[in-house]
Structures are given as structure tokens and as C-alpha cells.
Design a protein around this motif. Sequence first.
Motif, PDB file in Angstrom:
ATOM      1  N   GLN A 122      47.033  27.761  48.160  1.00  0.00           N
ATOM      2  CA  GLN A 122      47.037  28.384  46.840  1.00  0.00           C
ATOM      3  C   GLN A 122      45.875  29.352  46.705  1.00  0.00           C
ATOM      4  O   GLN A 122      44.773  29.094  47.198  1.00  0.00           O
ATOM      5  CB  GLN A 122      46.925  27.314  45.744  1.00  0.00           C
ATOM      6  CG  GLN A 122      47.134  27.836  44.334  1.00  0.00           C
ATOM      7  CD  GLN A 122      48.570  28.273  44.081  1.00  0.00           C
ATOM      8  OE1 GLN A 122      49.491  27.675  44.621  1.00  0.00           O
ATOM      9  NE2 GLN A 122      48.758  29.304  43.287  1.00  0.00           N
ATOM     10  N   GLY A 123      46.115  30.478  46.025  1.00  0.00           N
ATOM     11  CA  GLY A 123      45.070  31.449  45.781  1.00  0.00           C
ATOM     12  C   GLY A 123      45.249  32.144  44.450  1.00  0.00           C
ATOM     13  O   GLY A 123      46.311  32.072  43.838  1.00  0.00           O
ATOM     14  N   SER A 179      37.984  39.739  41.645  1.00  0.00           N
ATOM     15  CA  SER A 179      37.486  38.382  41.844  1.00  0.00           C
ATOM     16  C   SER A 179      38.651  37.493  42.241  1.00  0.00           C
ATOM     17  O   SER A 179      39.812  37.827  42.012  1.00  0.00           O
ATOM     18  CB  SER A 179      36.812  37.842  40.576  1.00  0.00           C
ATOM     19  OG  SER A 179      37.754  37.752  39.512  1.00  0.00           O
ATOM     20  N   GLY A 180      38.341  36.333  42.863  1.00  0.00           N
ATOM     21  CA  GLY A 180      39.406  35.415  43.235  1.00  0.00           C
ATOM     22  C   GLY A 180      38.971  34.452  44.311  1.00  0.00           C
ATOM     23  O   GLY A 180      37.806  34.414  44.728  1.00  0.00           O
ATOM     24  N   ALA A 181      39.937  33.666  44.774  1.00  0.00           N
ATOM     25  CA  ALA A 181      39.669  32.663  45.802  1.00  0.00           C
ATOM     26  C   ALA A 181      40.981  32.260  46.442  1.00  0.00           C
ATOM     27  O   ALA A 181      42.064  32.463  45.885  1.00  0.00           O
ATOM     28  CB  ALA A 181      38.969  31.445  45.202  1.00  0.00           C
ATOM     29  N   HIS A 182      40.887  31.673  47.643  1.00  0.00           N
ATOM     30  CA  HIS A 182      42.059  31.151  48.334  1.00  0.00           C
ATOM     31  C   HIS A 182      41.647  29.947  49.169  1.00  0.00           C
ATOM     32  O   HIS A 182      40.587  29.940  49.786  1.00  0.00           O
ATOM     33  CB  HIS A 182      42.698  32.201  49.240  1.00  0.00           C
ATOM     34  CG  HIS A 182      43.932  31.711  49.930  1.00  0.00           C
ATOM     35  ND1 HIS A 182      43.912  31.110  51.165  1.00  0.00           N
ATOM     36  CD2 HIS A 182      45.226  31.701  49.532  1.00  0.00           C
ATOM     37  CE1 HIS A 182      45.139  30.758  51.497  1.00  0.00           C
ATOM     38  NE2 HIS A 182      45.947  31.120  50.524  1.00  0.00           N
ATOM     39  N   ALA A 183      42.490  28.920  49.164  1.00  0.00           N
ATOM     40  CA  ALA A 183      42.231  27.721  49.960  1.00  0.00           C
ATOM     41  C   ALA A 183      43.524  27.255  50.598  1.00  0.00           C
ATOM     42  O   ALA A 183      44.581  27.237  49.956  1.00  0.00           O
ATOM     43  CB  ALA A 183      41.652  26.605  49.091  1.00  0.00           C
ATOM     44  N   THR A 228      49.903  40.638  50.494  1.00  0.00           N
ATOM     45  CA  THR A 228      49.016  41.677  49.983  1.00  0.00           C
ATOM     46  C   THR A 228      47.817  41.082  49.258  1.00  0.00           C
ATOM     47  O   THR A 228      46.675  41.502  49.472  1.00  0.00           O
ATOM     48  CB  THR A 228      49.786  42.616  49.040  1.00  0.00           C
ATOM     49  OG1 THR A 228      50.868  43.221  49.751  1.00  0.00           O
ATOM     50  CG2 THR A 228      48.871  43.706  48.492  1.00  0.00           C
ATOM     51  N   ALA A 229      48.057  40.086  48.398  1.00  0.00           N
ATOM     52  CA  ALA A 229      46.956  39.472  47.655  1.00  0.00           C
ATOM     53  C   ALA A 229      45.957  38.799  48.598  1.00  0.00           C
ATOM     54  O   ALA A 229      44.737  38.917  48.415  1.00  0.00           O
ATOM     55  CB  ALA A 229      47.505  38.457  46.650  1.00  0.00           C
ATOM     56  N   TYR A 230      46.471  38.110  49.616  1.00  0.00           N
ATOM     57  CA  TYR A 230      45.577  37.466  50.580  1.00  0.00           C
ATOM     58  C   TYR A 230      44.745  38.515  51.333  1.00  0.00           C
ATOM     59  O   TYR A 230      43.533  38.359  51.519  1.00  0.00           O
ATOM     60  CB  TYR A 230      46.384  36.624  51.568  1.00  0.00           C
ATOM     61  CG  TYR A 230      45.529  35.966  52.622  1.00  0.00           C
ATOM     62  CD1 TYR A 230      44.857  34.787  52.343  1.00  0.00           C
ATOM     63  CD2 TYR A 230      45.387  36.537  53.891  1.00  0.00           C
ATOM     64  CE1 TYR A 230      44.057  34.184  53.317  1.00  0.00           C
ATOM     65  CE2 TYR A 230      44.587  35.941  54.858  1.00  0.00           C
ATOM     66  CZ  TYR A 230      43.933  34.761  54.558  1.00  0.00           C
ATOM     67  OH  TYR A 230      43.130  34.178  55.507  1.00  0.00           O
TER      68      TYR A 230
END
Length: 259
Positions: free
Chosen positions: A129-130, A144-148, A249-251
Motif C-alpha cells: 500500500q502507498g 509527499s507520500g510513502a509506500h510499504a 506511475t505513483a510508485y
Amino acid sequence: MLGVLLHPSGERFGWTSRKVLASHDQGKTWFVRGGPPSTAFPIQKLHFQDTPLGARLLALTENTAWESMDEGFTWSRIDHGLDGYERAVEQGLSLKEMRLLPTPRCLLLSPDSILKVQFGIHGEGHQGQGHLELTRSAHHLSVSGAHASGLTESIQVPTRRYVRPDGEWFLRDLVDAATRPERPVECDVHLRHIVTLEWTCGIQEPAWHRIDFQSPICPKDLLYQPPNSFTDGEPEDAPSMRARSLHHTAYRLLHDARP
């Protein structure tokens, strides 16, 4: 009446805030043809669009698009606003009207906007999820953001600000992925790309819109495109599915925005 337009057949159509009208005698007399349901917001714009099935009547309200294939007698809501309004936009909607359209294309025209992306892969125990947020002002674009995920490195991007010319590609790549033609393929339905977009094209008077996307993971599909740089493109034979394209694209954008 708020406006009048000419049907391809020569019949005149007009609209009030709630009703679509028609005239068979060049505007001398008018009668009510119909209109979106009474629960809809007032009509702000009316357009005709040519389709293989004939002329389609499009009505734009404050935050919703409606279509009629029988010259205004019956109406149905256009939920995504991605396919139905592309040509209507080309026919001359103003910037103010474009901001109200339920399509993320308005993000490319508005001087200030916010785009939020939730993206992940779901199914068979995989829950990557990101999230990514872009805020554009007159002179800057903030990311800004995050991914795991158990399959890739974790990414954390605290708010990073770019001058507009250096940050525009973030927004353009996401809007292009969201509005590209949908050409789905049959793949494993047990593993899926899940993406949600939320956006507003006017921070001073925000009107928020939301679209949910899903697409299956194909057997030969990489879960994440190699994020070597923002210039990376997808293979020419890659399936064209909006959820898949948005996810990749987002990743990739998060990866490139890392400190």
C-alpha cells in the motif's frame, strides 16, 4: 433560459437551471424536453457530442456530468467523467467550467490544485500500500507520500517542494495515466491493482471529486516498474489499464522524489 445550442438535425435546444427545452420552429416556441433528476445540481452547461450511436446530449452540473442518448428525454449519470467529456472539453469549456468537471484533466489547467493518490496491490495475502499527495500553487508544487510492501523497499517522502517548471511532470504523468484509453486484458483476478484518486481544482473554493480504479495483475506483469528515473516508459506491448498505469506511475514518482 441560460443558453441555446443547435442540434445536428437543426432542432434548437436550450436549458434553464433545471430543465432542458427544445424548439421545432427556430426558437419561436419552446417546450420542456426533460432534464437530469431533481436531486441533481442546477445545469451549468449543455453540449452535443457525436458518437457512433448518434448525437449524445451532455449536461454539466456543479460536480456531476449527465448524458442523454434520446435528445433529452432520459438521463444517466457519467460517474467517471473520463471518456464522455474529452470531446466536450475540446468544444470550448472555460477554465472555470473545466474546474467543475469530474475529470482530473482540470488539474493541468488550474493554477492551484490538490491531487491525492492511494494505491496498492491486494489479494492472496499481498497487501502492499502507498499514498502520494501533490499540492500545486502559483509558483510551487509540493510532493509527499510513502509506500510499504514486503516485495520492495519502503519509501518515505516528507513534503518536498519543487518550483513549478521542475515539478509539473509529477502531475502530468499521473493525469495521463488516469485518462489514457482503457484496454483491459484477461488476467488473474485474485491479485489486483487498487487505486483511488481524489482531487480538487480550486483550493480557494474546493469541490472534491473521487474515482476508484481496479485492474487485474497479469502473469507477465511486473508488480513495480523498474524506477530508474522519471523518464522510464512502459513497454509498447504492456496492457493499458488505468489502475495498473496509475499504480506504477505513483510508485515511480515516489521513488524519484526521495530525499
